[in-house]
Enzyme design. Sequence first.
Site, PDB file in Angstrom:
ATOM      1  N   CYS A  33      -3.609 -10.069  11.964  1.00 33.74           N
ATOM      2  CA  CYS A  33      -2.168 -10.297  11.809  1.00 33.74           C
ATOM      3  C   CYS A  33      -1.370  -9.929  13.052  1.00 33.74           C
ATOM      4  O   CYS A  33      -0.200 -10.295  13.159  1.00 33.74           O
ATOM      5  CB  CYS A  33      -1.641  -9.508  10.623  1.00 33.74           C
TER       6      CYS A  33
ATOM      7  N   HIS B 187       4.464 -15.404   6.548  1.00 33.42           N
ATOM      8  CA  HIS B 187       3.569 -14.711   7.475  1.00 33.42           C
ATOM      9  C   HIS B 187       2.443 -15.636   7.936  1.00 33.42           C
ATOM     10  O   HIS B 187       1.323 -15.558   7.455  1.00 33.42           O
ATOM     11  CB  HIS B 187       3.012 -13.468   6.781  1.00 33.42           C
TER      12      HIS B 187
ATOM     13  N   CYS C  38       1.069  -5.182  10.486  1.00 35.52           N
ATOM     14  CA  CYS C  38       0.658  -4.683   9.175  1.00 35.52           C
ATOM     15  C   CYS C  38      -0.823  -4.329   9.111  1.00 35.52           C
ATOM     16  O   CYS C  38      -1.435  -4.414   8.057  1.00 35.52           O
ATOM     17  CB  CYS C  38       0.969  -5.753   8.131  1.00 35.52           C
TER      18      CYS C  38
END
Length: 394
Positions: free
Chosen positions: A112, A363, A393
Site C-alpha cells: 500500500c 484506496h 497503512c
Amino acid sequence: MSRSIGKSPHPRDAVIVQAIRTPLCRARKGGLAKLPPATLLSAVLRGVLLKDPQQPKAEDGCEDYSVPPDAVQDICVGNVMSPPTAAVSFRMAALAANIPHTTSISTTNRQCSSGLQAIANIAHAIQCGSINIGIGAGVESMSMNPMHKAYEMFPPEVDWDEMQSCKNSKQIMDCAIPMGVTSENVSKKYHLDRRTLDEFAAKSHQKAAKAQSLGKFKSEIVPVGDIAQDDGIRATTTADKLSKLKPVFDKKNGSTTAGNSSQLTDGAAAVLLMSREEATKRKLPIMGVWKSFAVEGVPPKIMGVGPVFAIPSALEKASLSTEDIDVYEINEAFASQAHYSIETLKLDREKVNPNGGAIALGHPLGCTGARMVATLLNELKREKKRRGVVSMCI
C-alpha cells in the site's frame, strides 16, 4: 514535507513542483473501470509536466509544458497488483505521454505504500546527485487486477513445510493472514468497538463530501476523458447507516465491514520532483520540500499500525515533533488501524485527513501514497500551512 524554504536551504534539496492525480473511481462500477492502468498512468505523466495539468490534450501535439518531457531523467512507478508485464505497459505509458525513450523508468512494490516509496526513490536519487529531475508516480486498476484473483493465481512461492518448521513459524505464517483479518486483530487487541469505527468512517465521507462540494479537489485532479471527479464519496453516510452492515472477516464477533474499510478503487497519481537548484534555475514555484522518510516494521498479524512507529521516526529525522505538523494524511485502509494510530500518537484530529481519506475516496493500492502527497500539498498551499506528513497503512 514542508512548504517552507527552511533556515538553510541546500542546492540538492529534493523539492516538489507539481503533484496531481486522476479522479478516484470505484472498481468494476466506476468511471475508470474499463481503462487499463497504462491509460491512467499516461494521463498523470502527461499532466504533471504541463503548466496547466487540467488542459485538454493539444491536437497539434504542441503542449504548454512547465518542464519539457526530455528534461525528466527517471520515473519510478508504484504498483501492487499488475502482472510482471506492467514494466512494459508503464514504459509504453511514458512514451504515450510524450516522454522520450531517453527517460528511464522502473517500478516498485511496497504494497500500500508503493506510490509513496516511488516518490522517495526519486527524492533520494535527487538528494544524492544521481539525477536532477524525476517523477514519482503510482497507479492501480483494481477493476483490471482484483486482489482476490492475484492471490489465487500467484500464491506465495515458499516451501510451506520449511516455513512451518522454523522457530518463529507462527510469525512467518502470520504473513499470509488476509488484510481484513489483520484489521480485526487490531480491533480485538486494542479493544476498538464497532460504533467507534463506524463513526470514524462516516466522518471520512462527510469531510470528503464537503471538500468535493467546495471544489477543493479540482486543483489536484487531471480529468481522464470525461471523468473529472471522484465517484465513491457518499455524502449521506452516517454511523447509524453503517451500523446495519454485517462484518466481513469475523461474521460473529467482528467489527470490520465494507463500510468502515477503504473502497476498492482505480486511479493514478504523479509527483514531479527536482533539485532546489534546478527549480531555482527554471524559476518554478516550490510546492514542498522533501524533509525525511522512514520505514518501520510491525508484527504481520496487526499489519496497519505502521504509522504509530513510522511517523515518530520520520519526525525525529527532521528534528520535529507531532505538534509541529499542520496536516497529517494517514491512510484509511481500515478505520481500525487509522483510528488506533491517531489515538496512540495523540494527534489533533482536526489536523488528520481534513478532506477525508481512503474510506471515502478509495484506496487504489499502488496509487494511494502518491495521491496523498498531491492531496496534502494542495491542502497546505490552499490553507497557507507549512508542514505535513504522509503515512501509510502498513
